[in-house]
Design an enzyme around this catalytic site. Sequence first.
Site, PDB file in Angstrom:
ATOM      1  N   SER A 114       0.842  -1.206   0.000  1.00 52.20           N
ATOM      2  CA  SER A 114       0.000   0.000   0.000  1.00 52.20           C
ATOM      3  C   SER A 114       0.872   1.249   0.000  1.00 52.20           C
ATOM      4  O   SER A 114       1.984   1.254   0.544  1.00 52.20           O
ATOM      5  CB  SER A 114      -0.844  -0.030   1.271  1.00 52.20           C
ATOM      6  OG  SER A 114      -1.430   1.221   1.499  1.00 52.20           O
ATOM      7  N   TYR A 170      -1.881  -1.339  11.142  1.00 49.39           N
ATOM      8  CA  TYR A 170      -2.168  -1.834   9.787  1.00 49.39           C
ATOM      9  C   TYR A 170      -1.033  -1.444   8.840  1.00 49.39           C
ATOM     10  O   TYR A 170      -0.480  -2.268   8.111  1.00 49.39           O
ATOM     11  CB  TYR A 170      -3.504  -1.272   9.266  1.00 49.39           C
ATOM     12  CG  TYR A 170      -3.663  -1.485   7.774  1.00 49.39           C
ATOM     13  CD1 TYR A 170      -3.915  -2.750   7.266  1.00 49.39           C
ATOM     14  CD2 TYR A 170      -3.491  -0.429   6.869  1.00 49.39           C
ATOM     15  CE1 TYR A 170      -4.026  -2.958   5.885  1.00 49.39           C
ATOM     16  CE2 TYR A 170      -3.597  -0.626   5.499  1.00 49.39           C
ATOM     17  CZ  TYR A 170      -3.867  -1.898   5.013  1.00 49.39           C
ATOM     18  OH  TYR A 170      -3.941  -2.097   3.659  1.00 49.39           O
ATOM     19  N   LYS A 192       2.105  -3.762   6.562  1.00 51.25           N
ATOM     20  CA  LYS A 192       2.505  -3.716   5.142  1.00 51.25           C
ATOM     21  C   LYS A 192       4.019  -3.521   5.035  1.00 51.25           C
ATOM     22  O   LYS A 192       4.677  -4.152   4.204  1.00 51.25           O
ATOM     23  CB  LYS A 192       1.752  -2.599   4.406  1.00 51.25           C
ATOM     24  CG  LYS A 192       0.263  -2.854   4.302  1.00 51.25           C
ATOM     25  CD  LYS A 192      -0.051  -4.116   3.489  1.00 51.25           C
ATOM     26  CE  LYS A 192      -1.501  -4.511   3.497  1.00 51.25           C
ATOM     27  NZ  LYS A 192      -1.772  -5.848   2.979  1.00 51.25           N
TER      28      LYS A 192
HETATM   29  N1  LIG Z   1      -8.815  -1.399  -0.498  1.00 56.25           N
HETATM   30  C1  LIG Z   1      -7.808  -0.578  -0.254  1.00 56.25           C
HETATM   31  O1  LIG Z   1      -7.994   0.638  -0.136  1.00 56.25           O
HETATM   32  C2  LIG Z   1      -6.393  -1.097  -0.167  1.00 56.25           C
HETATM   33  C3  LIG Z   1      -5.315  -0.206  -0.324  1.00 56.25           C
HETATM   34  C4  LIG Z   1      -4.016  -0.695  -0.230  1.00 56.25           C
HETATM   35  C5  LIG Z   1      -3.803  -2.043   0.039  1.00 56.25           C
HETATM   36  N2  LIG Z   1      -4.864  -2.888   0.197  1.00 56.25           N
HETATM   37  C6  LIG Z   1      -4.615  -4.303   0.492  1.00 56.25           C
HETATM   38  O2  LIG Z   1      -5.153  -5.081  -0.558  1.00 56.25           O
HETATM   39  C7  LIG Z   1      -5.602  -6.342  -0.061  1.00 56.25           C
HETATM   40  C8  LIG Z   1      -7.035  -6.563  -0.473  1.00 56.25           C
HETATM   41  O3  LIG Z   1      -7.820  -5.470  -0.017  1.00 56.25           O
HETATM   42  P1  LIG Z   1      -9.388  -5.405  -0.274  1.00 56.25           P
HETATM   43  O4  LIG Z   1      -9.748  -3.969  -0.306  1.00 56.25           O
HETATM   44  O5  LIG Z   1      -9.760  -6.278  -1.389  1.00 56.25           O
HETATM   45  O6  LIG Z   1      -9.902  -5.993   1.113  1.00 56.25           O
HETATM   46  P2  LIG Z   1     -11.131  -6.991   1.402  1.00 56.25           P
HETATM   47  O7  LIG Z   1     -11.322  -7.010   2.871  1.00 56.25           O
HETATM   48  O8  LIG Z   1     -12.287  -6.656   0.535  1.00 56.25           O
HETATM   49  O9  LIG Z   1     -10.539  -8.384   0.907  1.00 56.25           O
HETATM   50  C9  LIG Z   1      -9.708  -9.187   1.716  1.00 56.25           C
HETATM   51  C10 LIG Z   1     -10.285 -10.577   1.691  1.00 56.25           C
HETATM   52  O10 LIG Z   1      -9.435 -11.433   2.473  1.00 56.25           O
HETATM   53  C11 LIG Z   1     -10.257 -12.285   3.253  1.00 56.25           C
HETATM   54  N3  LIG Z   1      -9.412 -12.707   4.384  1.00 56.25           N
HETATM   55  C12 LIG Z   1      -8.908 -11.966   5.398  1.00 56.25           C
HETATM   56  N4  LIG Z   1      -8.139 -12.725   6.190  1.00 56.25           N
HETATM   57  C13 LIG Z   1      -8.135 -13.982   5.663  1.00 56.25           C
HETATM   58  C14 LIG Z   1      -7.507 -15.217   6.007  1.00 56.25           C
HETATM   59  N5  LIG Z   1      -6.722 -15.308   7.072  1.00 56.25           N
HETATM   60  N6  LIG Z   1      -7.726 -16.307   5.233  1.00 56.25           N
HETATM   61  C15 LIG Z   1      -8.529 -16.220   4.133  1.00 56.25           C
HETATM   62  N7  LIG Z   1      -9.144 -15.094   3.752  1.00 56.25           N
HETATM   63  C16 LIG Z   1      -8.946 -13.983   4.503  1.00 56.25           C
HETATM   64  C17 LIG Z   1     -11.491 -11.467   3.601  1.00 56.25           C
HETATM   65  O11 LIG Z   1     -12.619 -12.268   3.889  1.00 56.25           O
HETATM   66  C18 LIG Z   1     -11.677 -10.666   2.304  1.00 56.25           C
HETATM   67  O12 LIG Z   1     -12.521 -11.376   1.399  1.00 56.25           O
HETATM   68  C19 LIG Z   1      -5.379  -6.294   1.450  1.00 56.25           C
HETATM   69  O13 LIG Z   1      -4.144  -6.920   1.725  1.00 56.25           O
HETATM   70  C20 LIG Z   1      -5.302  -4.807   1.731  1.00 56.25           C
HETATM   71  O14 LIG Z   1      -4.558  -4.542   2.880  1.00 56.25           O
HETATM   72  C21 LIG Z   1      -6.156  -2.447   0.078  1.00 56.25           C
END
Ligand SMILES: NC(=O)c1ccc[n+]([C@@H]2O[C@H](COP(=O)([O-])OP(=O)(O)OC[C@H]3O[C@@H](n4cnc5c(N)ncnc54)[C@H](O)[C@@H]3O)[C@@H](O)[C@H]2O)c1
Length: 340
Positions: A125, A150, A154
Amino acid sequence: MKNILITGGAGYIGSHTAVELVKAGYEPIILDDFSNSNPNVINRLVEILGKEVSYFEGDCNDKEVLEKVYAAHPFEGVIHFAAFKAVGESTQFPLKYYQNNVGSLTVLLDFMQRKGVKNIVFSSSCTVYGQPDQLPVTEETPRKEAESPYGNTKKICEDILVDFVKSKAKVKVVSLRYFNPVGAHPSAKIGELPNGTPNNLVPFVTQTAVGIREKITVFGDDYDTVDGSCIRDFIHVMDLANAHVKALAYLEKQEDCFYDVFNVGTGNGNSVLEIIKTFEKVNNLKLNYTIGPRRPGDVVKIWADTQKINQVLGWYPQYTLEDSLRDSWNWEKSLSGELA
Ligand SMILES: NC(=O)c1ccc[n+]([C@@H]2O[C@H](COP(=O)([O-])OP(=O)(O)OC[C@H]3O[C@@H](n4cnc5c(N)ncnc54)[C@H](O)[C@@H]3O)[C@@H](O)[C@H]2O)c1
């Protein structure tokens, strides 16, 4: 057809990436515990793709779950999305975040090494840059001390990946530093499903427009920016999804023990007030918003230098900000009892 494990593949970015993977000829294998997603997302993927989707309900911290998935569908690469992502909650329950976000990466890397699975794309991120001293931020811009547990997960995960590669583990890694993902699949069948009060601006905007929230508060209009509100780099989730496909293809061409990192943004900064006004214009409606005080800890302005991903991966965004805000709104309007 190459099987690619997508941990967290039912989530916001993972589900859109599953679509892009299929389009590029890969076979996504979804592993999700549905802790922050809805199992119906899988049915929606089947509708979009017109074919069955392999998925497993389980925790990617659990080696036995990984064994089961691998036995059924040996995979050649991994995209590791699974993590908890609520910044505020992470300050209240830091161990929950370290255990899931950092713990799952170590379990996964150990598993990959044992099976000889080489390629992994990791969800990092722009939060690793904190409040940057120079704009736009390049991949060389120094990372700052994390503002939350959080954010720290990362940074730690990036460091773990670097150390693992240095140890001559035969893996190849790309970390993608996402800027602010917005939008939804143009079919409005999948999109972002925030749990409770949204942490991100655009879901807050769409929920206000649909009447779930009364109004949006803009946290500060007296910053040193074009209109005084904070600035971010908003990237359509389909473009972000496509960057993963490009990253996998790039990894396939590399020798063992490889690490690289890319910003994934548009290269443009847009202010919070610009988002509100563009949303109103594109969707022909009025939003109820007020200006509130600055929010402690907010990064004032950040946007990506995208030259590296443009030149090395040949990746360029295809969607505009207007597309993003139209697709987010169509997604919000499509939400029914079934998924909401
Ligand atoms: N959305 C954002 O703004 C953003 C920005 C930068 C980085 N990220 C990173 O991108 C990734 C995806 O983000 P997102 O927005 O799709 O989030 P999200 O919460 O929609 O998706 C994450 C998924 O992982 C699943 N999950 C969590 N822990 C788990 C585990 N131990 N085993 C199996 N499944 C598990 C959740 O049920 C969810 O479906 C994350 O790592 C997040 O930190 C997101």
